[in-house]
Write a protein that holds these residues in place. Structure first.
Motif, PDB file in Angstrom:
ATOM      1  N   ASP A  11       0.838  -1.195   0.000  1.00 12.88           N
ATOM      2  CA  ASP A  11       0.000   0.000   0.000  1.00 12.88           C
ATOM      3  C   ASP A  11       0.873   1.245   0.000  1.00 12.88           C
ATOM      4  O   ASP A  11       1.967   1.246   0.571  1.00 12.88           O
ATOM      5  N   TYR A  80     -17.086   6.519  -5.882  1.00 19.17           N
ATOM      6  CA  TYR A  80     -17.102   6.702  -4.423  1.00 19.17           C
ATOM      7  C   TYR A  80     -17.837   5.543  -3.756  1.00 19.17           C
ATOM      8  O   TYR A  80     -18.963   5.224  -4.111  1.00 19.17           O
ATOM      9  N   ARG A  82     -17.635   5.240  -0.093  1.00 15.15           N
ATOM     10  CA  ARG A  82     -18.038   5.701   1.244  1.00 15.15           C
ATOM     11  C   ARG A  82     -17.625   7.151   1.395  1.00 15.15           C
ATOM     12  O   ARG A  82     -16.513   7.527   1.016  1.00 15.15           O
ATOM     13  N   SER A  88     -13.855  11.630   5.774  1.00 13.85           N
ATOM     14  CA  SER A  88     -13.169  10.649   4.933  1.00 13.85           C
ATOM     15  C   SER A  88     -13.891  10.405   3.616  1.00 13.85           C
ATOM     16  O   SER A  88     -15.097  10.611   3.505  1.00 13.85           O
ATOM     17  N   GLU A  90     -13.742   7.274   0.520  1.00 15.69           N
ATOM     18  CA  GLU A  90     -13.227   5.991   0.053  1.00 15.69           C
ATOM     19  C   GLU A  90     -13.710   5.830  -1.385  1.00 15.69           C
ATOM     20  O   GLU A  90     -14.898   5.990  -1.662  1.00 15.69           O
ATOM     21  N   GLN A 119      -7.679   0.999  -4.665  1.00 18.29           N
ATOM     22  CA  GLN A 119      -8.654   1.499  -3.693  1.00 18.29           C
ATOM     23  C   GLN A 119      -7.980   2.589  -2.874  1.00 18.29           C
ATOM     24  O   GLN A 119      -6.843   2.417  -2.424  1.00 18.29           O
ATOM     25  N   THR A 120      -8.685   3.693  -2.683  1.00 16.67           N
ATOM     26  CA  THR A 120      -8.105   4.852  -2.012  1.00 16.67           C
ATOM     27  C   THR A 120      -8.975   5.263  -0.835  1.00 16.67           C
ATOM     28  O   THR A 120     -10.204   5.301  -0.947  1.00 16.67           O
ATOM     29  N   VAL A 121      -8.314   5.582   0.280  1.00 15.29           N
ATOM     30  CA  VAL A 121      -8.992   6.108   1.461  1.00 15.29           C
ATOM     31  C   VAL A 121      -8.276   7.396   1.856  1.00 15.29           C
ATOM     32  O   VAL A 121      -7.057   7.404   2.055  1.00 15.29           O
ATOM     33  N   GLY A 123      -8.347  10.184   4.796  1.00 11.16           N
ATOM     34  CA  GLY A 123      -8.856  10.490   6.136  1.00 11.16           C
ATOM     35  C   GLY A 123      -8.394  11.865   6.560  1.00 11.16           C
ATOM     36  O   GLY A 123      -7.246  12.249   6.316  1.00 11.16           O
ATOM     37  N   THR A 140      -4.303   6.408   1.994  1.00  6.55           N
ATOM     38  CA  THR A 140      -3.939   5.020   1.757  1.00  6.55           C
ATOM     39  C   THR A 140      -4.431   4.634   0.365  1.00  6.55           C
ATOM     40  O   THR A 140      -5.618   4.803   0.061  1.00  6.55           O
TER      41      THR A 140
END
Length: 171
Positions: A11, A80, A82, A88, A90, A119-121, A123, A140
């Motif tokens: 990651d 998208y 979340r 945040s 996601e 996949q991207t998060v 925060g 991330t």
């Protein structure tokens, strides 16, 4: 596991404390006019941005290389999964054509080890008391195999975050 062999993945994880209010960071990720000012590595521009900010909504970004790097335009899109407003995001990310349709990364001129989807998060967390405008950003990006593409993406994300910091700290 794939064909009995373990796939070596890594990651991208970047965390940074930024001297700017959380709202400025949120807008920089969700407002096209702000996003266009920082998206992409140093020297790159973002001439096109479309955001449908809702779960299941999509985004589309164009990244323009500088003339000395071929002046090439690369398109990224995603969906998208979340959204926690002010906290945040996601989402998936993938290479796209001009119309926003998903394409094989090789068709965009990227190396063979470039993942089809990551996949991207993102925060965001306010730090300190009410008189301070400090925000912690955690990014991330998952789905990378170890190799040249990972190294290029990590460098690109670091440079983009530097541009983001410069944008939100000026506001």
């Amino acid at each position: 596991m794939s064909n009995g062999y373990e796939v070596d993945t890594q990651d991208i994880l970047l965390t940074q404390i930024i001297a700017a209010p959380l709202g400025n960071l949120w807008n920089a990720w969700t407002n096209c006019e702000d996003l266009k000012r920082w998206w992409g590595p140093k020297g790159y521009t973002c001439p096109d941005c479309r955001i449908d900010l809702r779960v299941g909504g999509t985004f589309f970004l164009a990244m323009q290389a500088p003339p000395q790097l071929g002046d090439r335009r690369i398109y990224t899109a995603g969906k998208y999964a979340r959204i926690l407003p002010g906290r945040s995001l996601e989402f998936s990310q993938y290479m796209a054509d001009r119309a926003g349709r998903r394409i094989d990364p090789a068709r965009a001129g990227l190396p063979a080890d470039f993942p089809a989807v990551v996949q991207t998060v993102v925060g965001l967390e306010a730090k300190g008391d009410m008189d301070q405008s400090i925000t912690e950003l955690t990014l991330t990006v998952s789905g990378w195999t170890r190799g040249d593409s990972y190294d290029l993406a990590l460098t690109g994300w670091r440079q983009a975050i530097d541009k983001l910091v410069e944008l939100v700290e000026r506001k």
